[in-house]
Design a protein around this motif. Sequence first.
Motif, PDB file in Angstrom:
ATOM      1  N   PHE A 152       4.076  -9.551   0.873  1.00 55.83           N
ATOM      2  CA  PHE A 152       3.736  -8.106   1.889  1.00 55.83           C
ATOM      3  C   PHE A 152       4.770  -6.890   1.953  1.00 55.83           C
ATOM      4  CE2 PHE A 152      -0.535 -10.664   2.534  1.00 55.83           C
ATOM      5  CZ  PHE A 152      -0.948  -9.734   2.258  1.00 55.83           C
ATOM      6  N   ALA A 162      -2.858  -3.711  -2.301  1.00 57.06           N
ATOM      7  CA  ALA A 162      -3.158  -5.144  -1.522  1.00 57.06           C
ATOM      8  C   ALA A 162      -4.259  -4.850  -1.487  1.00 57.06           C
ATOM      9  CB  ALA A 162      -2.631  -4.623   0.221  1.00 57.06           C
ATOM     10  N   ILE A 202      -2.905  -2.542   5.991  1.00 55.61           N
ATOM     11  CA  ILE A 202      -2.518  -3.976   5.264  1.00 55.61           C
ATOM     12  C   ILE A 202      -2.567  -4.941   6.576  1.00 55.61           C
ATOM     13  CG2 ILE A 202      -0.150  -4.445   6.020  1.00 55.61           C
ATOM     14  CD1 ILE A 202       0.517  -3.997   3.266  1.00 55.61           C
ATOM     15  N   VAL A 257       5.517  -3.567   3.768  1.00 54.73           N
ATOM     16  CA  VAL A 257       4.931  -3.015   4.403  1.00 54.73           C
ATOM     17  C   VAL A 257       5.224  -1.872   4.903  1.00 54.73           C
ATOM     18  CG1 VAL A 257       3.617  -2.799   6.649  1.00 54.73           C
ATOM     19  CG2 VAL A 257       3.967  -4.750   5.526  1.00 54.73           C
ATOM     20  N   ASN A 312      -5.882  -7.129   5.260  1.00 53.10           N
ATOM     21  CA  ASN A 312      -4.959  -8.365   3.113  1.00 53.10           C
ATOM     22  C   ASN A 312      -3.897  -9.061   4.272  1.00 53.10           C
ATOM     23  OD1 ASN A 312      -4.437  -4.729   2.665  1.00 53.10           O
ATOM     24  ND2 ASN A 312      -6.159  -6.017   1.619  1.00 53.10           N
ATOM     25  N   ARG A 327       0.691  -0.958  -0.047  1.00 51.90           N
ATOM     26  CA  ARG A 327      -0.190  -0.076  -0.447  1.00 51.90           C
ATOM     27  C   ARG A 327       1.515   0.851  -0.157  1.00 51.90           C
ATOM     28  NH1 ARG A 327      -5.521   0.176   1.608  1.00 51.90           N
ATOM     29  NH2 ARG A 327      -6.247  -2.615   1.194  1.00 51.90           N
TER      30      ARG A 327
END
Length: 626
Positions: free
Chosen positions: A538, A519, A548, A540, A551, A492
């Motif tokens: 992911f 995401a 997130i 992050v 997700n 994201r």
Amino acid sequence: MLRTLEILAVFILCGIIGVAIDVNNNCSEFKAAEIITKGLKSLEYRGYDSVGIALIDKNTRKIIVKKGKGKLDDVSKEYSFLLTPGCIGIGHTRWATHGAPTNINAHPHTDCKGDIALVHNGIIKNFLSLKKMLLNSGHTFKSDTDTEVVAHLIEELASTSSNFYEGFKKSISMLEGSFALAVVTTYEPEKIFFAKKESPLIIGLSKSSNFLASDIPAMLEYTNEFVPLNDGDIGWLSPREVFIENLKAGIVEIRKRKILVDWKPEMAKKGGYPHYMIKEIYEQPLALKSTFEGLISDETIIEAADLISKKDKIFIAAAGTSYHAGLVTKYFIEKITGRAVYTFISSEYKNIEYLVDNDTAIIVISQSGETIDTIKAMRSSKNRGGVIFAITNVIGSTIGREANYVVPMRAGPEIGVAATKTFLTQVLVGSMLAVNLGKSIGKINETEYNQMINTLSYSPNIVGSSISMTEGIMKKLPERFSSKNSIYFLGRGLGVPLAYEAALKMKEITYIHAEAYPAGESKHGPIALIEKDFPVFFVVTKDTYEEIASNIAEMNARDAYTIALASEEKLENLQPRLTITVPKVDLLLEPYSLIPPIQLLSYYTAVVRGLDPDKPRNLAKTVTVE
């Protein structure tokens, strides 16, 4: 129906080298062959499906051609490249376009009599019509390539000209498309003739030898003094002379074109690493240090930011990894300045060119400065009044010469096909531009500006720390999913372009299907592919932890194997199946924290799968034709 051979769109490049050594000084019998073979080795990243050399034997004054399908080491050994006599010669490493990779289609190509040999990088668009004309004149062809047509065209026109060079010039004027050409001939055996349009070509100078190559590393062992060639340049070089003229501008004053390159020869070699890619991953702290120091000692980026701040529209054009660096640049410009930025893939420039006018600033990003799609986007925008700001690693490149403002990345040569250190140095230049633009338009004050610049000065340290923290797990992790067919990378905010880059790296060198999405978009379709132990990474960033986390939970609920790249901050909220911890840093520094483990992951996955990460199939370092 389109005539596909005439307008073929491909992603290729080839490597060219030429050597002219003084016969009476330092030319031992096999010296030129040695230099050409070494040079081809350094150019092999530009194409490696066939290779060849052509030298003029100083005793018989005949051209000796040796070539074949395969990689340099194998072909050189089979045909004894290093035992080829001569002081004047050319070499070529090929990535096939016209004609399959075969012994016959390998370069160099010759004319009917074997008195002319040439090598070529690019595509001759009108080769079919030229070939038909030459066939009608009695020429016979051995290969399926567009390049051989040029050899016969020169033969035809040289025979009716006052001298070979005049015939060569007439031939070049008839070619349509892109080309870098190097030619040797028995008619003038002390010279190498050359011509350039769109494809890169550079001359190297020394006291009793002169060189010609597609890229600087091929010549670094012998000189650090170079003359970049421009589009439309044509001429010749001998061991002690160089003559250049531009078909539009006339005779070129060489001393005004000279550049000195401070790269050391060993910078373009593996330095004991098994592959260039891992070497270049480890070189990133030094590359970023060089980039940062160059940026703060040069006011070009300040001047460019002042100019961009006065424009109504800001565009960013790039391709591949450079495009992802452009997305990161867009993110920071918009976050720091509040100004909207439109980022587009260079090859799509025709879809936005109508928006470009005198109130437009275009940031073009290209590692090599020779990416043809980005060159065309730049030229189209410039013709419509746009001001061009270029981020490139090669000052003397086409983009470097034609842009209004140029900020060099100073990353040093990058040999591995997959971009690593050049990505993060592009990001650093883009981030510095964003900070300077913020100051220029008054969105940040002097104190904030200095704080941000100071923060970015730590980028080399962060990369080093990130590599140290994550290399161990990145060596082991590929064993878990190297047999998988697909992988997702989700992020994201700033994590989205970093996820895009992660997926590209995985696709490029591991051949695993990898896709990246915001995401939040994963539940709008992509989540349908999730099954037990499907790998989902992911990326992050610190401003997206809360969003997130949900997700990750969605993927966990579907038995995906979730892996989070994140700092130690708020880890308890994420709960992936595996966390890879990276340094905790300011948002400006997160690319330097999150990207190194992604690069290591791709590299070690390729190695586990038994692949050569430096030479991914169907790819080459620079895209120099459409």
